[in-house]
Design a protein around this motif. Structure first.
Motif, PDB file in Angstrom:
ATOM      1  N   LYS A 176       0.836  12.712  -4.633  1.00 53.75           N
ATOM      2  CA  LYS A 176       0.713  13.645  -3.511  1.00 53.75           C
ATOM      3  C   LYS A 176       2.060  14.291  -3.230  1.00 53.75           C
TER       4      LYS A 176
ATOM      5  N   ASP B 298       1.052   8.212  -5.690  1.00 59.13           N
ATOM      6  CA  ASP B 298      -0.262   8.739  -6.050  1.00 59.13           C
ATOM      7  C   ASP B 298      -0.200  10.191  -6.521  1.00 59.13           C
TER       8      ASP B 298
ATOM      9  N   SER C  37       8.746   7.750  -1.938  1.00 59.65           N
ATOM     10  CA  SER C  37       8.583   8.995  -2.698  1.00 59.65           C
ATOM     11  C   SER C  37       9.816   9.333  -3.503  1.00 59.65           C
TER      12      SER C  37
ATOM     13  N   THR D 213       0.804  -1.232   0.000  1.00 60.55           N
ATOM     14  CA  THR D 213       0.000   0.000   0.000  1.00 60.55           C
ATOM     15  C   THR D 213       0.835   1.280   0.000  1.00 60.55           C
ATOM     16  N   LYS D 214       2.120   1.191   0.412  1.00 56.80           N
ATOM     17  CA  LYS D 214       2.891   2.425   0.606  1.00 56.80           C
ATOM     18  C   LYS D 214       4.116   2.569  -0.281  1.00 56.80           C
TER      19      LYS D 214
ATOM     20  N   SER E 162       3.287  -0.746  -7.757  1.00 57.38           N
ATOM     21  CA  SER E 162       2.506  -1.185  -8.925  1.00 57.38           C
ATOM     22  C   SER E 162       3.292  -2.124  -9.830  1.00 57.38           C
TER      23      SER E 162
ATOM     24  N   ASP F  90       4.750  11.181  -3.794  1.00 57.84           N
ATOM     25  CA  ASP F  90       4.558   9.732  -3.684  1.00 57.84           C
ATOM     26  C   ASP F  90       3.963   9.141  -4.959  1.00 57.84           C
TER      27      ASP F  90
END
Length: 456
Positions: free
Chosen positions: A341, A339, A417, A191-192, A197, A337
């Motif tokens: 962000k 996503d 990140s 998740t982090k 992916s 990150d």
């Protein structure tokens, strides 16, 4: 008729029995530990036995920096007698020459693949420390076939190691199983992680999270955590043991003393790496850096050289806080990150340090040893007006790691990140200098020449 034994013969028999008992109890007591270099640039000589009470000693040196940016010694032992136990490597390290740092290290391998590793990198030894005792602990997984151990030093130079000894201890007990720890680790990575992916996590779970782990101690999860992290291929994520976590929490150690001077109106500041998060120690480090800048502000009219060549990383925040007089209090960079962000870097100003050098010209020195948070500090200077980089490309670990606790007290150091510079531009994995310094050239002289000749 009673026969009285010859006293000389009796004494010889007793001595033989004692010698046999010693051999059975200490089968390797007279074996010499075989040391070799970790690369062609490592020169090592040693004597003694790491399993004997007196231990082993060695001298290690290198006059050139290899591609790994460190040199070292290595010895190998059969892991079978140590499986399921903690092994502790201790010794006295002394850097006799060079600007680098020395550390003990120990690793468990399954065949030729590492399955567990730890070192004393969080408590480095440098030239100014003189002789220092260090100790590193490692749990040996049940699948391990070999133990590798030794001493390393960054850069070039010479170190001496004495009383190198390895012994076993009962491993720390945890109420959670290896299954629980690995399940939690995979969930956090999935998740982090920045590169999450790229991995089929359903397949990874099926491959790694097997039922037998429910009956095994928590430490048996650690080799599989390493496998899961390696699937990310980010070259930066890692795993910290419980003892490693404790060292980070309770200390903050610079890899070298901060060094500052002014010569012919050019300031010089060596910014070392800083490992650890202890609040008071990190505060003192930031204050020390800021005070040195404040002291040189009026004299360094041509500018300041910020030397990051031995900054191999650690905790970036005390570093950038100390450098705020040069960096300025505006935007100095950010994390982004997976996503998208963006989290701006917010460094805290050091109380009582009021120097304003935001328009002072700066020459930044970088090298292959500039890594991780060292690259973050370099990024904070990237695109700063009046700034130029000199040296060699950095290590290629310009990504942000976050510490993620696990149920057994260990933790992931998870790459989450990328870096953005103060203009919002993505920083590649490796920072490259504006002026590439070739072998035989003096980066300090080149940086000084640029500062002196730069228009005001």
């Amino acid at each position: 008729m009673q026969v009285t034994p010859n006293k000389d013969v009796e004494a010889m028999v007793r001595a033989s029995l004692v010698s046999l008992a010693l051999i059975l109890l200490h089968p390797t007591a007279h074996a010499e530990t075989t040391w070799r270099g970790t690369s062609d640039v490592s020169k090592v000589s040693g004597s003694g036995d790491v399993l004997a009470p007196g231990g082993s000693r060695l001298t290690l040196s290198s006059d050139q920096e290899g591609k790994e940016a460190f040199f070292g010694s290595i010895a190998s032992l059969d892991a079978a007698p140590y499986r399921g136990q903690d092994v502790v490597l201790s010794g006295i390290l002394e850097v006799e020459e060079g600007a680098g740092t020395a550390a003990l290290w120990i690793r468990a391998d399954e065949a030729r693949q590492p399955v567990a590793f730890d070192s004393t990198r969080h408590t480095p030894v440098n030239l100014q420390h003189r002789a220092q005792s260090r100790e590193v602990r490692l749990y040996v997984p049940r699948t391990a076939t070999h133990l590798r151990l030794g001493v390393t030093m960054t850069g070039v130079g010479r170190i001496k190691a004495a009383s190198l000894r390895m012994h076993t201890e009962v491993p720390a007990h945890s109420d959670v199983s290896a299954y629980d720890v690995l399940d939690a680790a995979i969930s956090q990575i999935e998740t982090k992680a920045l590169n999450r992916s790229r991995v089929d996590w359903k397949a990874e779970r099926a491959r790694l999270l097997t039922e037998d782990l429910k009956d095994l101690p928590a430490q048996e999860a650690h080799p599989r955590i390493r496998i899961a992290l390696s699937s990310l291929a980010d070259r930066h994520s890692g795993h910290l043991t419980r003892s490693g976590m404790e060292a980070l929490r309770t200390s903050a150690n610079p890899s070298q003393p901060v060094q500052a001077s002014v010569s012919d109106n050019v300031g010089y500041l060596r910014m070392p790496g800083l490992s650890g998060t202890d609040r008071e120690a990190t505060r003192q480090f930031s204050a020390s850096v800021c005070r040195r800048l404040e002291d040189m502000a009026s004299e360094a009219v041509h500018g300041v050289i910020v030397d990051l060549r031995v900054n191999s990383g650690g905790n970036m925040w005390p570093m950038v806080s100390g450098l705020l007089p040069l960096l300025g209090e505006g935007n100095i960079g950010a994390f982004r990150d997976a996503d998208g962000k963006v989290s701006p870097w917010k460094a805290k100003a050091v109380g009582g340090c009021t120097a304003d050098m935001a328009t002072t010209p700066v020459a930044v020195l970088i090298s292959r040893s500039t890594a991780s948070s060292g690259e973050a500090v370099a990024t904070a200077f990237r695109a700063r007006p009046g700034t130029r980089f000199f040296g060699q490309p950095t290590a290629g670990l310009a990504t942000g790691n976050g510490r993620v606790p696990l149920p057994d007290g260990s933790a992931l150091m998870l790459t989450q990140s990328n870096f953005l510079d103060r203009t919002g531009q993505l920083v590649p994995d490796r920072l490259t200098p504006d002026v590439l310094v070739e072998k035989g050239q003096d980066p300090l002289a080149l940086a000084r020449s640029w500062l002196v000749s730069a228009p005001e």
